[in-house]
Motif scaffolding. Sequence first.
Motif, PDB file in Angstrom:
ATOM      1  N   ASP A 192      -2.683  11.875 -22.839  1.00  0.00           N
ATOM      2  CA  ASP A 192      -1.923  12.801 -22.003  1.00  0.00           C
ATOM      3  C   ASP A 192      -0.786  12.058 -21.306  1.00  0.00           C
ATOM      4  O   ASP A 192      -0.542  10.865 -21.577  1.00  0.00           O
ATOM      5  CB  ASP A 192      -2.836  13.519 -21.013  1.00  0.00           C
ATOM      6  CG  ASP A 192      -3.445  12.614 -19.944  1.00  0.00           C
ATOM      7  OD1 ASP A 192      -3.010  11.449 -19.795  1.00  0.00           O
ATOM      8  OD2 ASP A 192      -4.368  13.071 -19.260  1.00  0.00           O
ATOM      9  N   GLU A 242      -4.186   8.833 -20.402  1.00  0.00           N
ATOM     10  CA  GLU A 242      -5.633   9.009 -20.563  1.00  0.00           C
ATOM     11  C   GLU A 242      -5.936   9.745 -21.868  1.00  0.00           C
ATOM     12  O   GLU A 242      -5.181  10.619 -22.280  1.00  0.00           O
ATOM     13  CB  GLU A 242      -6.206   9.814 -19.387  1.00  0.00           C
ATOM     14  CG  GLU A 242      -6.124   9.091 -18.066  1.00  0.00           C
ATOM     15  CD  GLU A 242      -6.981   7.837 -18.041  1.00  0.00           C
ATOM     16  OE1 GLU A 242      -8.118   7.865 -18.555  1.00  0.00           O
ATOM     17  OE2 GLU A 242      -6.490   6.813 -17.533  1.00  0.00           O
ATOM     18  N   VAL A 276      -7.176  12.445 -24.386  1.00  0.00           N
ATOM     19  CA  VAL A 276      -7.402  13.887 -24.300  1.00  0.00           C
ATOM     20  C   VAL A 276      -8.781  14.233 -24.833  1.00  0.00           C
ATOM     21  O   VAL A 276      -9.476  15.087 -24.293  1.00  0.00           O
ATOM     22  CB  VAL A 276      -6.303  14.651 -25.074  1.00  0.00           C
ATOM     23  CG1 VAL A 276      -6.624  16.117 -25.209  1.00  0.00           C
ATOM     24  CG2 VAL A 276      -4.956  14.453 -24.396  1.00  0.00           C
ATOM     25  N   GLN A 280     -12.215  12.829 -25.136  1.00  0.00           N
ATOM     26  CA  GLN A 280     -13.027  11.754 -24.581  1.00  0.00           C
ATOM     27  C   GLN A 280     -14.031  11.216 -25.592  1.00  0.00           C
ATOM     28  O   GLN A 280     -14.700  11.976 -26.285  1.00  0.00           O
ATOM     29  CB  GLN A 280     -13.776  12.249 -23.343  1.00  0.00           C
ATOM     30  CG  GLN A 280     -12.866  12.610 -22.197  1.00  0.00           C
ATOM     31  CD  GLN A 280     -12.116  11.417 -21.645  1.00  0.00           C
ATOM     32  OE1 GLN A 280     -12.650  10.311 -21.534  1.00  0.00           O
ATOM     33  NE2 GLN A 280     -10.860  11.629 -21.304  1.00  0.00           N
ATOM     34  N   VAL A 338      -7.555  21.356 -26.461  1.00  0.00           N
ATOM     35  CA  VAL A 338      -7.245  20.429 -25.371  1.00  0.00           C
ATOM     36  C   VAL A 338      -7.704  21.083 -24.075  1.00  0.00           C
ATOM     37  O   VAL A 338      -7.381  22.249 -23.831  1.00  0.00           O
ATOM     38  CB  VAL A 338      -5.728  20.134 -25.329  1.00  0.00           C
ATOM     39  CG1 VAL A 338      -5.367  19.290 -24.122  1.00  0.00           C
ATOM     40  CG2 VAL A 338      -5.291  19.448 -26.612  1.00  0.00           C
ATOM     41  N   THR A 353      -4.702  19.819 -18.786  1.00  0.00           N
ATOM     42  CA  THR A 353      -4.395  18.443 -19.178  1.00  0.00           C
ATOM     43  C   THR A 353      -2.881  18.279 -19.177  1.00  0.00           C
ATOM     44  O   THR A 353      -2.171  19.041 -19.828  1.00  0.00           O
ATOM     45  CB  THR A 353      -4.957  18.126 -20.575  1.00  0.00           C
ATOM     46  OG1 THR A 353      -6.367  18.389 -20.576  1.00  0.00           O
ATOM     47  CG2 THR A 353      -4.709  16.680 -20.949  1.00  0.00           C
ATOM     48  N   PHE A 361       1.991  15.133 -24.778  1.00  0.00           N
ATOM     49  CA  PHE A 361       0.940  14.339 -25.398  1.00  0.00           C
ATOM     50  C   PHE A 361       1.538  13.339 -26.375  1.00  0.00           C
ATOM     51  O   PHE A 361       2.584  13.578 -26.964  1.00  0.00           O
ATOM     52  CB  PHE A 361      -0.051  15.245 -26.130  1.00  0.00           C
ATOM     53  CG  PHE A 361      -0.691  16.247 -25.214  1.00  0.00           C
ATOM     54  CD1 PHE A 361      -1.547  15.848 -24.208  1.00  0.00           C
ATOM     55  CD2 PHE A 361      -0.423  17.593 -25.360  1.00  0.00           C
ATOM     56  CE1 PHE A 361      -2.123  16.766 -23.355  1.00  0.00           C
ATOM     57  CE2 PHE A 361      -1.001  18.527 -24.521  1.00  0.00           C
ATOM     58  CZ  PHE A 361      -1.851  18.114 -23.514  1.00  0.00           C
TER      59      PHE A 361
END
Length: 148
Positions: A72, A76, A78, A80, A104, A108, A112
């Motif tokens: 993102d 971090e 997107v 996990q 997504v 968020t 991206f």
Amino acid sequence: MVVGLLWFAPPAWAAELPLSDVSLDPCAQDDPGNQPDFKRPMGASCYVLSGEVSNPGSRALVDTDVYARILDASGEPVLQNRTRVGSIGDIDPGVQRFALRISVPAGTPGPFEVRNPRARGFNAPVRSRVVADPDDLDDLLPLEREIR
């Protein structure tokens, strides 16, 4: 007897396939995967990861999966704890387009970034199959038929 058959089955080897022109774009408003009736503050947003996949070999590869790190705006991940983003099925020799949907988490922050996109296909099926004909769309989910 079954054990003997499994013992002599040739192993499926994996081939790495390069991806190019990879992009991640929001689903169109009329895309059935967008599901506007189900949007909630804690829901998800629909995106399509698309591009081209190249099979330099002389044989089709099957059960091909796409891997990538999707980050993102703050860097971090997107998705996990995973880099497998989906399956694109069978890939004939040469270059062809692919597309798959990604959910997504809502909220968020974009834009991206897609890092290290790649695909991996196999010389033999590694998943059970409903049909053996790669041109038959019956083995695809209805939503996947729409973006093919």
